[in-house]
Design a protein around this motif. Sequence first.
Motif, PDB file in Angstrom:
ATOM      1  N   GLY A  55       0.777  -1.228   0.000  1.00  0.00           N
ATOM      2  CA  GLY A  55       0.000   0.000   0.000  1.00  0.00           C
ATOM      3  C   GLY A  55       0.807   1.274   0.000  1.00  0.00           C
ATOM      4  N   LEU A  56       2.132   1.196  -0.072  1.00  0.00           N
ATOM      5  CA  LEU A  56       2.952   2.398  -0.178  1.00  0.00           C
ATOM      6  C   LEU A  56       2.981   2.850  -1.641  1.00  0.00           C
ATOM      7  CD1 LEU A  56       5.993   1.617   2.167  1.00  0.00           C
ATOM      8  CD2 LEU A  56       3.957   2.984   2.662  1.00  0.00           C
ATOM      9  N   LEU A 106       5.622  10.099  -1.272  1.00  0.00           N
ATOM     10  CA  LEU A 106       5.176   8.812  -0.736  1.00  0.00           C
ATOM     11  C   LEU A 106       3.831   8.991  -0.063  1.00  0.00           C
ATOM     12  CD1 LEU A 106       5.895   5.791   0.021  1.00  0.00           C
ATOM     13  CD2 LEU A 106       6.725   6.725   2.198  1.00  0.00           C
ATOM     14  N   MET A 107       2.909   8.047  -0.321  1.00  0.00           N
ATOM     15  CA  MET A 107       1.627   8.008   0.386  1.00  0.00           C
ATOM     16  C   MET A 107       1.408   6.605   0.917  1.00  0.00           C
ATOM     17  SD  MET A 107      -1.095  10.264  -1.869  1.00  0.00           S
ATOM     18  CE  MET A 107      -2.381  10.109  -0.623  1.00  0.00           C
ATOM     19  N   VAL A 113      14.365   3.614   1.913  1.00  0.00           N
ATOM     20  CA  VAL A 113      14.602   3.325   3.330  1.00  0.00           C
ATOM     21  C   VAL A 113      13.358   3.759   4.095  1.00  0.00           C
ATOM     22  CG1 VAL A 113      16.090   3.710   5.321  1.00  0.00           C
ATOM     23  CG2 VAL A 113      17.066   3.685   3.014  1.00  0.00           C
ATOM     24  N   GLU A 114      12.566   2.792   4.496  1.00  0.00           N
ATOM     25  CA  GLU A 114      11.270   3.100   5.089  1.00  0.00           C
ATOM     26  C   GLU A 114      11.403   3.739   6.469  1.00  0.00           C
ATOM     27  OE1 GLU A 114       6.893   0.949   5.594  1.00  0.00           O
ATOM     28  OE2 GLU A 114       8.636  -0.196   4.920  1.00  0.00           O
ATOM     29  N   ASP A 115      12.481   3.428   7.201  1.00  0.00           N
ATOM     30  CA  ASP A 115      12.631   3.935   8.564  1.00  0.00           C
ATOM     31  C   ASP A 115      12.639   5.459   8.616  1.00  0.00           C
ATOM     32  OD1 ASP A 115      12.710   1.372   9.471  1.00  0.00           O
ATOM     33  OD2 ASP A 115      14.897   1.270   9.648  1.00  0.00           O
ATOM     34  N   ASP A 116      13.248   6.093   7.615  1.00  0.00           N
ATOM     35  CA  ASP A 116      13.302   7.564   7.637  1.00  0.00           C
ATOM     36  C   ASP A 116      12.742   8.198   6.364  1.00  0.00           C
ATOM     37  OD1 ASP A 116      15.257   6.879   5.867  1.00  0.00           O
ATOM     38  OD2 ASP A 116      16.868   8.007   6.830  1.00  0.00           O
TER      39      ASP A 116
END
Length: 346
Positions: A61-62, A87-88, A138-141
């Motif tokens: 869903g990203l 990004l949503m 990098v999803e973390d940030d």
Amino acid sequence: MGKLLAVALVGIAAALAAERLLAFRNRLNASREVAPVSLPNCRLIKGIETGSEDIDILPNGLAFISSGLKYPGLKSFAPDKPGEIFLMDLNEDSPRAVELRISRGFDLASFNPHGISTYVDRGKELEMKSTVELFKFVEDDNSLVHLKTIRHDLLTSVNDIVAVGPDSFYATNDHYFTDFLLMFLEMFLGLTWSNVVYYSPKEVKEVASGFYSANGINISPDRKYIYVADVLDHSVYVMEKHANWSLTHVKMLQLDTLVDNLSIDPRTGDIWTGCHPNGMKMFYYDPENLPASEVLRIQNILSEKPVVTRVYSDNGSVLQGSSVASIYEGKLLIGTVFHRALYCDL
């Protein structure tokens, strides 16, 4: 005799020019208008003001949105502003667009994204200079780490890509020429010189050709077929993919609109596409006669009678120049070449 021959040649040239002009207007759907088709529960996405040319949604869903395209001959509301990637998270109750930070060392000033594709946790982003930019998300940030720039002589005028591996993809070249005037002449003359190229670190080759302007490209959920939109031919081509990455023609679906990017519903295999009902308005921007938007859904394209549904259309009062429509769990994102973006709950 010489004067008569000169007059005859001038007459022939004028007739050919008139025929080419008529064909060019037809390819751009110069006279087509569409009736409005609205969707409930839609809103413009805050923060996206200068285009959302392509959208790719991961299985979780990203949604990645490329913004800020500058393309020769087309309108730009911020010609000096570098391109961006948003990004949503479509799993949120009220998803918002967040600009992704790109790692240091990447040339942001000249970033002009045109087409986007994702593979596992890596994204590829496209520039007008016909380089393919490989990023790691990098999803973390919420950042993009630039991995490398891909260049090749066969990637001459890349419009869109579909990733088929960590660093391999199919790419459409929308024109043979990269100079704007020569591109325009190529379109005017109706030359079928654009193509599809397969790229991997080990092999690069042309795998399909004969398009007026190969545009959007995507792959079926079973990974067996490649879909290619020919924007000036108003059509979607179906190509069978083989073990050696070559493609063979299966069928072509003719439509009555200029087909831009292609998105695939991973559950049903339906093709969703943003379209330009009247392409002439895209090239000759008039605030009093805005370019319209149109979204089509194509079901069962491999069958003898595919079902084509116009899901959305607008005269430009809400959304100008739609280029992509991507779906996730009953949520639809509609992007544009240079305008805004729309989020709808279906």
